[in-house]
Scaffold this motif. Structure first.
Motif, mmCIF file in Angstrom:
data_model
loop_
_atom_site.group_PDB
_atom_site.id
_atom_site.type_symbol
_atom_site.label_atom_id
_atom_site.label_comp_id
_atom_site.label_asym_id
_atom_site.label_seq_id
_atom_site.Cartn_x
_atom_site.Cartn_y
_atom_site.Cartn_z
ATOM 1 N N ILE A 5 120.199 56.724 53.323
ATOM 2 C CA ILE A 5 120.854 56.785 54.631
ATOM 3 C C ILE A 5 121.940 57.847 54.612
ATOM 4 O O ILE A 5 122.760 57.893 53.695
ATOM 5 C CB ILE A 5 121.474 55.422 54.996
ATOM 6 C CG1 ILE A 5 120.390 54.354 55.123
ATOM 7 C CG2 ILE A 5 122.302 55.523 56.277
ATOM 8 C CD1 ILE A 5 120.929 52.954 55.283
ATOM 9 N N TYR A 6 121.945 58.672 55.635
ATOM 10 C CA TYR A 6 123.038 59.623 55.855
ATOM 11 C C TYR A 6 123.944 58.971 56.892
ATOM 12 O O TYR A 6 123.487 58.593 57.964
ATOM 13 C CB TYR A 6 122.487 60.947 56.385
ATOM 14 C CG TYR A 6 123.546 62.008 56.620
ATOM 15 C CD1 TYR A 6 123.780 62.996 55.667
ATOM 16 C CD2 TYR A 6 124.292 62.035 57.788
ATOM 17 C CE1 TYR A 6 124.740 63.987 55.880
ATOM 18 C CE2 TYR A 6 125.254 63.013 58.013
ATOM 19 C CZ TYR A 6 125.467 63.980 57.049
ATOM 20 O OH TYR A 6 126.421 64.952 57.264
ATOM 21 N N LEU A 7 125.224 58.821 56.577
ATOM 22 C CA LEU A 7 126.166 58.167 57.484
ATOM 23 C C LEU A 7 127.073 59.222 58.113
ATOM 24 O O LEU A 7 127.977 59.759 57.479
ATOM 25 C CB LEU A 7 126.990 57.120 56.743
ATOM 26 C CG LEU A 7 127.943 56.287 57.582
ATOM 27 C CD1 LEU A 7 127.222 55.569 58.708
ATOM 28 C CD2 LEU A 7 128.662 55.276 56.702
ATOM 29 N N SER A 8 126.794 59.536 59.368
ATOM 30 C CA SER A 8 127.545 60.547 60.114
ATOM 31 C C SER A 8 128.712 59.869 60.834
ATOM 32 O O SER A 8 128.556 58.783 61.393
ATOM 33 C CB SER A 8 126.598 61.197 61.129
ATOM 34 O OG SER A 8 127.265 62.147 61.904
ATOM 35 N N VAL A 32 123.632 55.328 50.352
ATOM 36 C CA VAL A 32 124.300 55.925 51.510
ATOM 37 C C VAL A 32 124.985 57.216 51.079
ATOM 38 O O VAL A 32 125.703 57.242 50.081
ATOM 39 C CB VAL A 32 125.335 54.959 52.128
ATOM 40 C CG1 VAL A 32 126.040 55.613 53.304
ATOM 41 C CG2 VAL A 32 124.661 53.657 52.561
ATOM 42 N N TRP A 33 124.757 58.267 51.850
ATOM 43 C CA TRP A 33 125.419 59.555 51.622
ATOM 44 C C TRP A 33 126.320 59.812 52.811
ATOM 45 O O TRP A 33 125.897 59.682 53.951
ATOM 46 C CB TRP A 33 124.391 60.680 51.492
ATOM 47 C CG TRP A 33 124.970 61.940 50.930
ATOM 48 C CD1 TRP A 33 125.014 62.302 49.619
ATOM 49 C CD2 TRP A 33 125.596 63.003 51.652
ATOM 50 N NE1 TRP A 33 125.627 63.520 49.479
ATOM 51 C CE2 TRP A 33 125.992 63.989 50.717
ATOM 52 C CE3 TRP A 33 125.873 63.236 52.994
ATOM 53 C CZ2 TRP A 33 126.640 65.159 51.082
ATOM 54 C CZ3 TRP A 33 126.517 64.404 53.353
ATOM 55 C CH2 TRP A 33 126.886 65.356 52.402
ATOM 56 N N ILE A 73 120.842 65.609 55.350
ATOM 57 C CA ILE A 73 120.136 64.892 56.416
ATOM 58 C C ILE A 73 118.625 65.003 56.207
ATOM 59 O O ILE A 73 117.898 64.021 56.333
ATOM 60 C CB ILE A 73 120.550 65.429 57.803
ATOM 61 C CG1 ILE A 73 122.009 65.072 58.088
ATOM 62 C CG2 ILE A 73 119.634 64.875 58.905
ATOM 63 C CD1 ILE A 73 122.614 65.822 59.273
ATOM 64 N N LYS A 74 118.172 66.184 55.853
ATOM 65 C CA LYS A 74 116.742 66.401 55.624
ATOM 66 C C LYS A 74 116.228 65.534 54.472
ATOM 67 O O LYS A 74 115.094 65.059 54.500
ATOM 68 C CB LYS A 74 116.482 67.877 55.334
ATOM 69 C CG LYS A 74 115.031 68.249 55.356
ATOM 70 C CD LYS A 74 114.859 69.754 55.268
ATOM 71 C CE LYS A 74 113.405 70.114 55.462
ATOM 72 N NZ LYS A 74 113.217 71.569 55.462
ATOM 73 N N ASN A 75 117.078 65.302 53.465
ATOM 74 C CA ASN A 75 116.674 64.522 52.293
ATOM 75 C C ASN A 75 116.844 63.019 52.469
ATOM 76 O O ASN A 75 116.485 62.258 51.574
ATOM 77 C CB ASN A 75 117.449 64.995 51.063
ATOM 78 C CG ASN A 75 117.007 66.379 50.635
ATOM 79 O OD1 ASN A 75 115.843 66.729 50.742
ATOM 80 N ND2 ASN A 75 117.940 67.183 50.171
ATOM 81 N N CYS A 76 117.409 62.589 53.581
ATOM 82 C CA CYS A 76 117.574 61.153 53.835
ATOM 83 C C CYS A 76 116.417 60.625 54.674
ATOM 84 O O CYS A 76 115.708 61.389 55.323
ATOM 85 C CB CYS A 76 118.905 60.894 54.539
ATOM 86 S SG CYS A 76 120.310 61.059 53.423
ATOM 87 N N ASP A 77 116.261 59.309 54.657
ATOM 88 C CA ASP A 77 115.203 58.661 55.437
ATOM 89 C C ASP A 77 115.679 58.303 56.834
ATOM 90 O O ASP A 77 114.885 58.275 57.775
ATOM 91 C CB ASP A 77 114.742 57.376 54.729
ATOM 92 C CG ASP A 77 114.241 57.643 53.330
ATOM 93 O OD1 ASP A 77 113.310 58.461 53.185
ATOM 94 O OD2 ASP A 77 114.799 57.058 52.380
ATOM 95 N N VAL A 78 116.963 57.982 56.957
ATOM 96 C CA VAL A 78 117.544 57.475 58.209
ATOM 97 C C VAL A 78 118.938 58.068 58.359
ATOM 98 O O VAL A 78 119.646 58.245 57.366
ATOM 99 C CB VAL A 78 117.669 55.929 58.169
ATOM 100 C CG1 VAL A 78 118.353 55.394 59.408
ATOM 101 C CG2 VAL A 78 116.318 55.271 57.974
#
Length: 144
Positions: A5-8, A32-33, A73-78
């Motif tokens: 997960i990318y957390l923006s 989470v990234w 973001i490209k390397n995350c699933d969600v």
């Protein structure tokens, strides 16, 4: 393999989200990234206003930050976006994830509905709604 997960989030929320990151990782067994994980001081210089706006140095450092975030973001699933108020960076990351990459993009916001939000993301007004959607995504994508 764990869901990534990318957390923006807007820069001003960094301290507040650390606890939620721990909760997501522990309760849902996900990775989470967050942008603060970057190994650069460039983002701190930008956020503190230490660079002259629109200068060559600011553009160079901005490019480093944006390209690193786009790769993440490209390397995350969600992508999960926290959007308590308008934030250019968060909105751009949501657009890239949800519209360009067509990845599941979830947004936690209390703002009124908007056609752009509806086009690029699934909108929630509670953290629990986001957690339930992540559980569903894990099942559909066959993550543990």
């Amino acid at each position: 393999m764990r869901l990534k997960i990318y957390l923006s989030h807007p820069p001003g929320l960094r301290r507040e989200i650390i606890q939620w990151v721990k909760e997501l990782e522990e309760r849902l067994n996900v990775r989470v990234w967050i942008p603060v994980h970057m190994k650069t001081k460039d983002i701190t210089l930008l956020e503190r206003g230490k660079l002259k706006p629109y200068s060559e140095e600011e553009r160079r450092k901005s490019k480093i930050i944006v390209e690193a975030n786009l790769r993440a973001i490209k390397n995350c699933d969600v992508l999960i976006a926290l959007l308590p108020y308008p934030s250019i960076g968060v909105i751009m990351e949501m657009f890239y994830s949800g519209y360009i990459l067509q990845k599941p993009t979830l947004v936690l916001t209390y703002m009124k509905s908007h056609p752009w939000l509806s086009m690029v993301a699934r909108v929630y007004n509670t953290k629990e709604g986001i957690l339930n959607e992540i559980r569903r995504i894990k099942e559909v994508m066959s993550y543990e």
